[in-house]
Write a protein that holds these residues in place. Structure first.
Motif, mmCIF file in Angstrom:
data_model
loop_
_atom_site.group_PDB
_atom_site.id
_atom_site.type_symbol
_atom_site.label_atom_id
_atom_site.label_comp_id
_atom_site.label_asym_id
_atom_site.label_seq_id
_atom_site.Cartn_x
_atom_site.Cartn_y
_atom_site.Cartn_z
ATOM 1 N N CYS A 98 0.873 -1.178 0.000
ATOM 2 C CA CYS A 98 0.000 0.000 0.000
ATOM 3 C C CYS A 98 0.905 1.221 0.000
ATOM 4 O O CYS A 98 0.794 2.073 -0.865
ATOM 5 C CB CYS A 98 -0.894 -0.030 1.244
ATOM 6 N N ARG A 125 3.828 -1.864 -7.542
ATOM 7 C CA ARG A 125 3.110 -0.685 -7.045
ATOM 8 C C ARG A 125 3.601 -0.289 -5.655
ATOM 9 O O ARG A 125 4.029 -1.143 -4.868
ATOM 10 C CB ARG A 125 1.604 -0.909 -6.967
ATOM 11 N N LYS A 175 0.134 9.318 0.474
ATOM 12 C CA LYS A 175 -1.057 8.543 0.816
ATOM 13 C C LYS A 175 -2.243 9.434 1.170
ATOM 14 O O LYS A 175 -2.162 10.234 2.103
ATOM 15 C CB LYS A 175 -0.764 7.637 2.029
ATOM 16 N N HIS A 193 -8.609 -3.097 -2.005
ATOM 17 C CA HIS A 193 -9.439 -2.011 -1.482
ATOM 18 C C HIS A 193 -10.927 -2.333 -1.538
ATOM 19 O O HIS A 193 -11.716 -1.712 -0.834
ATOM 20 C CB HIS A 193 -9.115 -0.691 -2.203
ATOM 21 N N GLU A 218 -2.411 -5.518 -3.058
ATOM 22 C CA GLU A 218 -1.445 -4.971 -2.091
ATOM 23 C C GLU A 218 -0.710 -6.108 -1.382
ATOM 24 O O GLU A 218 -1.337 -7.012 -0.825
ATOM 25 C CB GLU A 218 -2.167 -4.090 -1.070
ATOM 26 N N ASP A 254 -3.318 0.247 5.676
ATOM 27 C CA ASP A 254 -4.097 -0.889 5.154
ATOM 28 C C ASP A 254 -3.534 -2.260 5.558
ATOM 29 O O ASP A 254 -3.429 -3.181 4.727
ATOM 30 C CB ASP A 254 -4.185 -0.791 3.611
ATOM 31 N N GLN A 288 -5.694 -5.666 4.935
ATOM 32 C CA GLN A 288 -6.003 -6.202 3.604
ATOM 33 C C GLN A 288 -4.773 -6.670 2.828
ATOM 34 O O GLN A 288 -4.908 -7.289 1.776
ATOM 35 C CB GLN A 288 -6.769 -5.149 2.783
HETATM 36 MN MN MN Z 1 -4.012 0.960 0.298
#
Ligand code: MN
Ligand code: PEP
Length: 364
Positions: free
Chosen positions: A23, A47, A52, A200, A226, A237, A240
């Protein structure tokens, strides 16, 4: 709109694109650990968020420009291009200076045409691919509008990302997926790839695999997931994110199916069933038209006897009995409700139009 296929972006990207990485970029060591973990995985694009967008101030807001330099570590480890999120002209300038290969626009930015325009102006004359996440609300026009703003400044290497939509009543997902929207978007912008971001959508790592499979089943063109070497300690995050090892397992277990165009031999076989479907659809239409004719007669009667168009008790009993009948025939309650609401709404509209028409005739 003229869109360049992902495979022609000149970055070696292919069908079933897999984008992975954290993330947020937290430290050079974190980027190195994650990149090492991703070696041997089918990841094609790395990524990381360096700026953020956080819902409330005070949480980790990214390491900013200095983190752009750390991307070189991932590039070296994996030999693949990098993508970061940009939310304003300054981000664009810094990312271009750092040689980032692909940019993405986040959901909270897509929602704001001023921001998207500012980013687009900063990209005028630059040949770089941009991926646009859906806006936080399920507004297809706003999503398309963002892609159009970029196209107008000469960016044709475009893709979209479905990351789900904010819904205060939703319990299961962090951001509810609305599969009809990306499908619609693909129909409206031929040639555009739509990537799914299950991270997400889900908000919790346990359902990332099943949502990824759904995205593939709906014909989306890739996944952005992620990935963190220590998800529970991630600065954003954490719930997740999944480990690179889990990512490999999830990807291996995904069922990618061929499209029909790749198998012309099955078309005549399927045509038999499709013919039957065509016939049933025309019968359904005939019946619906007949039903609306009756509605029209009832409308006439209600007008003559000065009765309200909407009769709550009758509607309630129709709903209950039809839902029960539908469920007995293996149709879901949700489907039956949607179907009945659509028919009822159209009926009310038709009867209202009848009343209006009669009133204008009387006046004139
Ligand atoms: Mn994120
Ligand atoms: C992200 O990808 O880390 C992100 C901030 O996503 P979104 O814009 O979808 O909220």
């Amino acid at each position: 709109m003229e869109v360049t296929d992902i495979e022609d972006w000149g970055l070696g990207l292919e069908k079933n694109l897999l984008i992975a990485g954290p993330c947020s970029a937290e430290s050079p060591e974190q980027i190195e650990e994650i990149a090492k973990g991703l070696r041997g995985s089918p990841t094609q694009l790395f990524r990381a968020g360096v700026w953020k967008p956080r819902t409330r101030p005070g949480s980790f807001e990214g390491k900013g420009t200095e983190a752009l330099g750390w991307m070189e570590i991932a590039r070296e480890q994996l030999g693949i291009p990098i993508t970061v999120e940009v939310a304003n002209a300054d981000h664009v300038e810094q990312a271009l200076k750092a040689g980032i290969e692909v940019l993405w626009i986040g959901a909270r930015t897509t929602v704001n045409p001023f921001s998207v325009q500012e980013i687009s102006e900063a990209l005028r004359g630059v040949d770089i691919p941009v991926m646009v996440k859906n806006p936080i609300n399920p507004d297809l026009q706003l999503w398309i509008g963002a892609l159009e703003r970029l196209e107008k400044v000469g960016i044709h290497k475009l893709a979209a990302i479905h990351r789900g939509f904010s819904d205060p009543y939703e319990k299961r997902y962090r951001n509810k997926p609305e599969w009809s929207l990306p499908i619609h978007l693909k129909r409206m912008i031929p040639g555009i790839s739509v990537i799914c971001d299950p991270s997400h959508i889900c908000g919790t790592r346990e359902i990332v695999a099943s949502v990824s499979q759904r995205a593939i089943n709906f014909g989306l063109d890739g996944l952005m997931i992620e990935t963190h070497h220590e998800p529970d300690n991630a600065l954003s995050d954490s719930k997740q994110q999944i480990t690179p090892e889990t990512l490999k397992i999830i990807y291996e277990n995904l069922a990618f199916r061929d499209t029909i165009d790749e198998h012309p031999e099955v078309i005549s076989e399927l045509d038999k069933f499709r013919h039957k479907i065509d016939l049933l659809d025309s019968q359904l239409l005939e019946l619906l038209a007949e039903r609306f004719d009756v509605i029209q007669h009832i409308g006439e009667y209600k007008r003559e006897h000065n009765l309200a168009v909407y009769q709550p008790d009758r509607w309630q009993s129709v709903m209950e009995s039809r839902i029960k009948a539908g469920v007995n025939k293996n149709l879901t309650e949700k489907f039956m409700k949607n179907l009945l609401f659509a028919i009822h709404e159209e009926s009310v509209k038709k009867q209202e139009a009848q009343l209006k028409e009669a009133a204008t005739v009387q006046k004139s």
